[in-house]
Structures are given as structure tokens and as C-alpha cells.
Design a protein around this motif. Structure first.
Motif, PDB file in Angstrom:
ATOM      1  N   GLY A   1      48.942  62.788 -18.301  1.00 14.97           N
ATOM      2  CA  GLY A   1      47.310  63.103 -19.455  1.00 14.97           C
ATOM      3  C   GLY A   1      47.300  64.898 -19.926  1.00 14.97           C
ATOM      4  O   GLY A   1      47.876  65.512 -19.071  1.00 14.97           O
ATOM      5  N   VAL A   2      46.274  64.967 -20.935  1.00 10.05           N
ATOM      6  CA  VAL A   2      46.483  66.502 -20.937  1.00 10.05           C
ATOM      7  C   VAL A   2      45.186  67.325 -21.383  1.00 10.05           C
ATOM      8  O   VAL A   2      44.423  66.904 -21.805  1.00 10.05           O
TER       9      VAL A   2
ATOM     10  N   ASN B   1      33.616  65.177 -15.725  1.00  7.52           N
ATOM     11  CA  ASN B   1      32.741  63.603 -15.650  1.00  7.52           C
ATOM     12  C   ASN B   1      32.628  63.718 -15.074  1.00  7.52           C
ATOM     13  O   ASN B   1      32.315  64.928 -13.624  1.00  7.52           O
ATOM     14  N   ALA B   2      30.824  63.155 -14.655  1.00 11.00           N
ATOM     15  CA  ALA B   2      30.209  62.417 -13.313  1.00 11.00           C
ATOM     16  C   ALA B   2      31.069  62.305 -11.594  1.00 11.00           C
ATOM     17  O   ALA B   2      31.072  62.551 -11.022  1.00 11.00           O
ATOM     18  N   ASP B   3      32.555  61.597 -12.235  1.00 10.92           N
ATOM     19  CA  ASP B   3      33.236  61.761 -11.142  1.00 10.92           C
ATOM     20  C   ASP B   3      34.665  62.744 -10.349  1.00 10.92           C
ATOM     21  O   ASP B   3      34.796  62.702  -9.758  1.00 10.92           O
ATOM     22  N   GLY B   4      34.141  64.440 -11.264  1.00  9.92           N
ATOM     23  CA  GLY B   4      34.456  64.982 -10.778  1.00  9.92           C
ATOM     24  C   GLY B   4      35.990  65.152 -12.052  1.00  9.92           C
ATOM     25  O   GLY B   4      37.037  65.436 -11.327  1.00  9.92           O
ATOM     26  N   LEU B   5      36.604  63.946 -12.473  1.00  2.00           N
ATOM     27  CA  LEU B   5      37.810  63.697 -13.425  1.00  2.00           C
ATOM     28  C   LEU B   5      38.059  65.009 -14.442  1.00  2.00           C
ATOM     29  O   LEU B   5      36.816  64.594 -15.604  1.00  2.00           O
ATOM     30  N   THR B   6      38.776  65.557 -15.015  1.00  2.00           N
ATOM     31  CA  THR B   6      39.747  65.890 -15.386  1.00  2.00           C
ATOM     32  C   THR B   6      39.396  65.387 -17.051  1.00  2.00           C
ATOM     33  O   THR B   6      40.153  64.415 -17.010  1.00  2.00           O
ATOM     34  N   GLY B   7      39.287  66.654 -18.486  1.00  5.70           N
ATOM     35  CA  GLY B   7      39.560  65.006 -19.461  1.00  5.70           C
ATOM     36  C   GLY B   7      40.994  64.575 -19.125  1.00  5.70           C
ATOM     37  O   GLY B   7      41.407  63.619 -19.726  1.00  5.70           O
ATOM     38  N   GLY B   8      42.172  65.702 -19.686  1.00  9.11           N
ATOM     39  CA  GLY B   8      43.209  64.962 -18.562  1.00  9.11           C
ATOM     40  C   GLY B   8      43.894  63.873 -17.754  1.00  9.11           C
ATOM     41  O   GLY B   8      44.417  62.921 -18.598  1.00  9.11           O
ATOM     42  N   ALA B   9      42.877  63.487 -17.187  1.00 12.89           N
ATOM     43  CA  ALA B   9      43.399  62.546 -15.980  1.00 12.89           C
ATOM     44  C   ALA B   9      42.131  60.959 -16.238  1.00 12.89           C
ATOM     45  O   ALA B   9      42.585  60.364 -16.758  1.00 12.89           O
ATOM     46  N   ILE B  10      41.015  61.369 -17.268  1.00 13.75           N
ATOM     47  CA  ILE B  10      40.264  60.637 -18.066  1.00 13.75           C
ATOM     48  C   ILE B  10      41.709  59.635 -19.036  1.00 13.75           C
ATOM     49  O   ILE B  10      41.313  58.624 -19.185  1.00 13.75           O
TER      50      ILE B  10
ATOM     51  N   GLY C   1      43.934  64.541 -23.858  1.00 12.73           N
ATOM     52  CA  GLY C   1      44.902  63.863 -24.665  1.00 12.73           C
ATOM     53  C   GLY C   1      45.978  63.397 -23.459  1.00 12.73           C
ATOM     54  O   GLY C   1      45.592  63.502 -21.933  1.00 12.73           O
ATOM     55  N   ALA C   2      46.928  62.927 -24.162  1.00 14.36           N
ATOM     56  CA  ALA C   2      47.696  61.806 -22.661  1.00 14.36           C
ATOM     57  C   ALA C   2      49.233  61.887 -24.266  1.00 14.36           C
ATOM     58  O   ALA C   2      49.102  61.029 -25.177  1.00 14.36           O
TER      59      ALA C   2
ATOM     60  N   LEU D   1      48.624  61.790 -27.664  1.00  7.83           N
ATOM     61  CA  LEU D   1      47.491  60.556 -27.671  1.00  7.83           C
ATOM     62  C   LEU D   1      45.871  61.864 -27.824  1.00  7.83           C
ATOM     63  O   LEU D   1      46.230  62.291 -26.406  1.00  7.83           O
ATOM     64  N   ASN D   2      45.255  62.185 -28.878  1.00  8.85           N
ATOM     65  CA  ASN D   2      44.702  63.214 -28.373  1.00  8.85           C
ATOM     66  C   ASN D   2      42.936  62.637 -29.387  1.00  8.85           C
ATOM     67  O   ASN D   2      42.763  63.535 -29.947  1.00  8.85           O
TER      68      ASN D   2
END
Length: 281
Positions: free
Chosen positions: A33-34, A42-51, A99-100, A188-189
Motif C-alpha cells: 500500500g502507498v 478512516n474511522a478505524d485509524g487506517l491510512t490510505g495505503g493500508a486501506i 495506491g498499491a 493501482l490508484n
């Protein structure tokens, strides 16, 4: 077929890697993930890369065998676009995109299909220990300028990671704008141009001993002032002594150089994900 898997968080706040092992569909993948340059959680504290990594992982796990691997990655890209739009990400700003990078294989009786985007890598290892890279780290030509700047700062006497990063930040940000552009690299973005930068192919299984899929956190780093390590220096130790032991040794090396001055890299320790498929002994 014997399989080894590993997914270890680096020195960042959370692990933004993922992997897929769908043995029923003979499908295996690593995902890196990037995060966006615009801070996001997000609401769960995940970054965009992790999502992004989780979205790609979930899409690949739902694969039904009807699509080619490039089509599968393109569909994952569309799903990522839809998720970002749903979360009201500004899709007109490249710096806001999640991204990923991904490397994926489908293992058949007579051949191996593969596809890749970003800097995840796939290696074929043959019975005589020949290492054949099936993919190319698409960002390497852009990273060279940042690595050169990093080394020039070390030569000038800078020894703190934070200060080295500050001197290279503009180059790293500029590189991110090259995603899915001519002369840049694929990722992938959610961008419609993404499928044009997906690389893919097929090899036969003659004398094929193993397949190795890696995110870049498992690459052997380049020593300051030295040459770029050959792929054999990363891949053969993984095949011979095992993925976990190789990762442990690499983490020990990274911990011995926390400021990233003996070995040129942008993080003390990046997330590390790998899959080794031992096809024959």
C-alpha cells in the motif's frame, strides 16, 4: 507444492502491506500500500495505503478464474476508485490518492501467468539456482535521483535520518506525481491510465524450482558508496535458508543502521511481505 509466507510491519505506524494465497484458484499475490501525500485516516485509524492494500487483497481473493491477471488488477483499480469516491477523496488531486503496488501469479500445471505494477517483484528460481526476474521495479529510475541526493548529504556530514529525509522530500514528492504517466511508473490508484502500466506475461515450468514474490521492504539495501545489490543476493538466501530467517537477518542489519547512513534507504525498516512457492525439490 510447499509455500512460505511472511508479512511483517516495518518501522512505520502500521503495516500497509498485504498478501493473497488462494490455493483453490492457484492465485498468489503480494501488495504494498502507498499512502496519499495528503494525510488521511478512516474511522478505524487506517491510512490510505493500508486501506488500498486491503481493497486490492479482498478483490483478488474474490477472483473467479474468468479474468486474466491484468484484467483482475484493472478491476481492483476500479474498485479502489469507487472506494475513494465513496469516501469523498478529491480524485482530481494526485497527491490525495491512495495506491498499491502488486505482484501476482497464477500457477498452472504447465505454465505460470504473472502480472505486476509498481515495485513489487516476482522471481523465477531454476534447478541450477539461476534467478530470473520476471518483473522490473518500475520506480527504480525515479528513486535514483533521491538516492544520489541522500548519499551527497551523507558525504556532506549529515547523519540524522530526519534531516536526510527533509533534503530529499521534494524529489520524493515529485516522483509521486509520475504515477501512471509516460516516463513514470504504474500503480493501482484509481486512475483510468493505470491498466496501461500493468506488465504481464507467461513462462513455462521447465526446470522451475521456486517462485518468489516480494514487496520492496525485503530487497537487500544498497551500501553507502557501493553498488546496487544483485537480485541473487536477495533471492537465493530466501530460497536456501527460508523467508523468515532472511527477514530476521535483514531486520538485524536495519536495526544496526537506524539513521540509514550505512545502507541507503528512506525508512529504517519498511513493511516486509513475501511468498515463496517451492514447486519442486
Amino acid at each position: 507444492m510447499k509455500m512460505e509466507c511472511l508479512c511483517v510491519a516495518g518501522s512505520g505506524r502500521m503495516n500497509e502491506d498485504a498478501y493473497v494465497t488462494n490455493q483453490t484458484k492457484h492465485l498468489f499475490a503480494v501488495v504494498d500500500g502507498v499512502s496519499s501525500l495528503v494525510p488521511y485516516e478512516n474511522a478505524d485509524g487506517l491510512t490510505g495505503g493500508a486501506i488500498a492494500a486491503q481493497i486490492v487483497k479482498e478483490h483478488l481473493e474474490e477472483e473467479n478464474g474468468e479474468q486474466s491477471l491484468p484484467e483482475l488488477l484493472a478491476a481492483a483499480n476500479e474498485r479502489l476508485y469507487a472506494c475513494m469516491r465513496n469516501d469523498r477523496i478529491n480524485l482530481e488531486k494526485k497527491e490525495a490518492l491512495w495506491g498499491a503496488a502488486c505482484a501476482i501469479v497464477r500457477v498452472e500445471d504447465k505454465f505460470i501467468d504473472y502480472a505486476q505494477t509498481g515495485d513489487c517483484m516476482i522471481f523465477a528460481v531454476y534447478a541450477d539456482d539461476t534467478v530470473r526476474p520476471l518483473t522490473h521495479p518500475q520506480v527504480s529510475h525515479l528513486e535514483q535521483a533521491a538516492f544520489a541526493k541522500w548519499e551527497s548529504c551523507i558525504s556532506a556530514g549529515i547523519r540524522q535520518h530526519s534531516e536526510l529525509m527533509e533534503h530529499c522530500r521534494d524529489i520524493l514528492i515529485s516522483n509521486r506525481y509520475q504515477a501512471n504517466t509516460e516516463g513514470g511508473y504504474g500503480v493501482l490508484n484509481g486512475e483510468s491510465a493505470c491498466p496501461d502500466f500493468i506488465e504481464s506475461g507467461r513462462i513455462n515450468r521447465t526446470q522451475l524450482r521456486a517462485l518468489v514474490l516480494l514487496t520492496d521492504g525485503l530487497f537487500m539495501p544498497r551500501p553507502y558508496g557501493g553498488a546496487e545489490p544483485r537480485w541473487e543476493e536477495t533471492v537465493l538466501p530466501i530460497v536456501h535458508k527460508g523467508l523468515q530467517r532472511y527477514a530476521d537477518d535483514l531486520i538485524t542489519l536495519e536495526n544496526s543502521d537506524p539513521e540509514c547512513v550505512r545502507y541507503v534507504r528512506f525508512k529504517k525498516s519498511d513493511d516486509k511481505t513475501g511468498i515463496v512457492l517451492h514447486l519442486s525439490e
